[in-house]
Write a protein that holds these residues in place. Sequence first.
Motif, PDB file in Angstrom:
ATOM      1  N   GLY A 185       0.844  -1.186   0.000  1.00  0.00           N
ATOM      2  CA  GLY A 185       0.000   0.000   0.000  1.00  0.00           C
ATOM      3  C   GLY A 185       0.878   1.233   0.000  1.00  0.00           C
ATOM      4  O   GLY A 185       1.975   1.225   0.565  1.00  0.00           O
ATOM      5  N   VAL A 186       0.406   2.267  -0.667  1.00  0.00           N
ATOM      6  CA  VAL A 186       1.139   3.524  -0.671  1.00  0.00           C
ATOM      7  C   VAL A 186       0.340   4.563   0.111  1.00  0.00           C
ATOM      8  O   VAL A 186      -0.863   4.709  -0.091  1.00  0.00           O
ATOM      9  N   GLY A 187       1.016   5.243   1.002  1.00  0.00           N
ATOM     10  CA  GLY A 187       0.433   6.396   1.677  1.00  0.00           C
ATOM     11  C   GLY A 187       1.034   7.652   1.083  1.00  0.00           C
ATOM     12  O   GLY A 187       2.257   7.765   0.985  1.00  0.00           O
ATOM     13  N   LEU A 188       0.180   8.553   0.639  1.00  0.00           N
ATOM     14  CA  LEU A 188       0.679   9.801   0.062  1.00  0.00           C
ATOM     15  C   LEU A 188       0.614  10.896   1.123  1.00  0.00           C
ATOM     16  O   LEU A 188      -0.403  11.070   1.785  1.00  0.00           O
ATOM     17  N   ASP A 189       1.692  11.616   1.235  1.00  0.00           N
ATOM     18  CA  ASP A 189       1.795  12.656   2.250  1.00  0.00           C
ATOM     19  C   ASP A 189       1.588  14.007   1.576  1.00  0.00           C
ATOM     20  O   ASP A 189       2.139  14.279   0.508  1.00  0.00           O
ATOM     21  N   LEU A 190       0.803  14.836   2.213  1.00  0.00           N
ATOM     22  CA  LEU A 190       0.455  16.122   1.620  1.00  0.00           C
ATOM     23  C   LEU A 190       0.492  17.118   2.770  1.00  0.00           C
ATOM     24  O   LEU A 190      -0.455  17.212   3.547  1.00  0.00           O
ATOM     25  N   GLN A 191       1.620  17.784   2.909  1.00  0.00           N
ATOM     26  CA  GLN A 191       1.760  18.710   4.032  1.00  0.00           C
ATOM     27  C   GLN A 191       2.066  20.101   3.513  1.00  0.00           C
ATOM     28  O   GLN A 191       2.250  20.302   2.311  1.00  0.00           O
TER      29      GLN A 191
END
Lengths: 423, 423
Positions: free
Chosen positions: B86-92
């Motif tokens: 699974g890929v978690g995309l980070d958006l900060q």
Amino acid sequence: MPHTPGPADRAGLRRANLDLLVRMLRERGQVSRAQLAVHSGLSKATVSSLVGDLARRGVVRPAGITAGGQGRPGELVELRPAAACGVGLDLQVDHVGATVVDLTGEVLLRRRIACDVPSSGHERVLDLLADVLTGVLDDVRARGGWVVGATAAVPGLVDTDGAVVRFASRLRWREVALRDGLAARTGLALDFFGADNDANLAAVAEHDAGAAAGLDDFVHLAGGHGVGAGVFSRGELVRGHLGYAGEVGHMMLDPLGPWCSCGRRGCWETQVGLGALLHACATPDDPVHDPALDPDARMVLVRARAETGDRRTLDALHQIGAALGAGAAVLVNLLNPAAVVLGGYFAALPEWLVEPVRSEVAARVLAEGAGGATVVASRLGFRGPSTGGAVHALRRVLDEPAVVPVDEHAENTANVPEGMVAP
Amino acid sequence: MPHTPGPADRAGLRRANLDLLVRMLRERGQVSRAQLAVHSGLSKATVSSLVGDLARRGVVRPAGITAGGQGRPGELVELRPAAACGVGLDLQVDHVGATVVDLTGEVLLRRRIACDVPSSGHERVLDLLADVLTGVLDDVRARGGWVVGATAAVPGLVDTDGAVVRFASRLRWREVALRDGLAARTGLALDFFGADNDANLAAVAEHDAGAAAGLDDFVHLAGGHGVGAGVFSRGELVRGHLGYAGEVGHMMLDPLGPWCSCGRRGCWETQVGLGALLHACATPDDPVHDPALDPDARMVLVRARAETGDRRTLDALHQIGAALGAGAAVLVNLLNPAAVVLGGYFAALPEWLVEPVRSEVAARVLAEGAGGATVVASRLGFRGPSTGGAVHALRRVLDEPAVVPVDEHAENTANVPEGMVAP
């Protein structure tokens, strides 16, 4: 370290389906098994098995043949209302009482006895409560009904299995073995008794057939001397780790706020509890403070003044509404409920509280449109906790149909319709 | 009016059991089907069917024969780690990134690209995010792995199905069609993508294999410029009516408190957000404010000062700890969690924050012993949201095993052990 849950619960599935059928019967009255299958999405075989289970216990009974329609005629069944009743026991600062609800959700009767609970000592209060219960059981029996259980609504912290009141500051109770005490006094089985926090049970009543019927996510706020919340998430009560969830009265919402009976400052109930309302709307010698007044009578007084435009009362309600909205907004930001239901004394004053709470919540909640949360008044008010207790007790019929004995309803099981399994 | 729920979900039961088996495989490594049956409480037939399902999709693979023991030897199976990732995309605010987690819960890789997200416009940010994702997919493929989906961790409100970012004030995003944007840029299917609030996903990561593994009821507090909560009740996220639950940063805890970026006063994040810490611990020209610093580097600076006993830093941490505890107590009174997990920047400073929060909670919570709530620091910190995104994406394997195609793992399905159904 990953967590290994237990195997998924097949019994839970059957319970959910029994619950579904009883709810459909409550809504629709007389229904055939074929109609139950169509509307529930369950197979006819499953419906037959479940209806048979309910029939053997006298929970449903035959109700004639479907009139007209297509296909071959079907035998109708309906709930046997008094077959199973639940009792909710009320335990408040100034009274004990009982509410009986039948399977269709109707309230059969209510009892109330005035009692200064904090001064009486818990042994004396349990005596009274056992007397009320015994009287109610006799009444229900005289009407041909049968009580499956009794659940006490407690203004305090109750342990997870409902046996012991851990702490109820306003009753001055600590570690009271409620279940043992009632079982010993009445001769009824231990598992006849349950107990839960009164705010939780008020929420159960709203969810069952009140302002929150059909809502999976809502918050019920119970206004009394204390303030408690009953929180539903995904259709069930949020109880927390040890069952102590919902203690919102002591949320600190103002570091410089008034001192609370709990010894801390700025607790929400110092702003919106019944004490805050009475303090703000009347001088100390005002009859509204009379300890002999029951909660309903006190609210009648306050309402009458608000209706006649009494300035001090209206200012007090304005102040309560704003503080109630500010605290409700904390809960709405955290929980994103579909509704905030105002219960307890708040429900007696909806014309002055609902709108202010609504506007405070709209102004203070980050999600647009208050995240879809409506603000509504309970129709149950002070009767919420004991009604919820009765509903809770009644749920044992659904959770464990075996609690309703077969032999007591011989007149009924003699007429089990075709397809229902005989005992 | 009583509510009629839908019929109980049988598919849910199978999902729960698949989940159970994969968790057991994650814990135990190589296991026979007989052992899975014994430890899960499921029948051997059910275990065989479920393992067959997983094998056809390459999620499990043969792992030899049980050595010794009683009875006839059993064929062992184990997870095929990279079979599904699974890929978690980070958006900060200051970067975009990706985290890849494999079926055993191991983090395979992390990527991060600095980016001034609020100033870049969402089209440009989606371009970058798509680039990061494409690179990561290539990497995983090069290792013989397969990615089942990607879930973006968004510091803001995301709609229930994860398609649209409704509002993320710090990113200056409103109504951004994240899913459509990423699908169009990568050519991947819409249902490859998910999104959720970053605090929710950080809680998912803690629940999966972090400080809250095995806990049904807990609260995760994510400290950043904003403060968000991820709440678990009965083993699942509390999402609320429209999925906006957990917005604790704007709980009003002090009517006379500082003004917040949201336009209101006394919001919790004005007391405990990263801005409050930096403001309290350093003058405006101090290098700790340098916008070029990444979050980890900034915390290294703060920690170094606290460790050397810098008075101003210690005072700031003392102030943050007290306010964090006061707000945490509101949540503990309401939710009665088994644990409060401190994540985000709080997790970088456990020596100075955990104990103050613990003592404030103990002092302010009505239930004795804080209602059983412990206070612990996350081990994931800033990596929580994207790790949780990856875990969330990975859960699709469990929720819908059909998302893992059969044909891509021909080398594996050729060796399906006895008892497993061929595709």
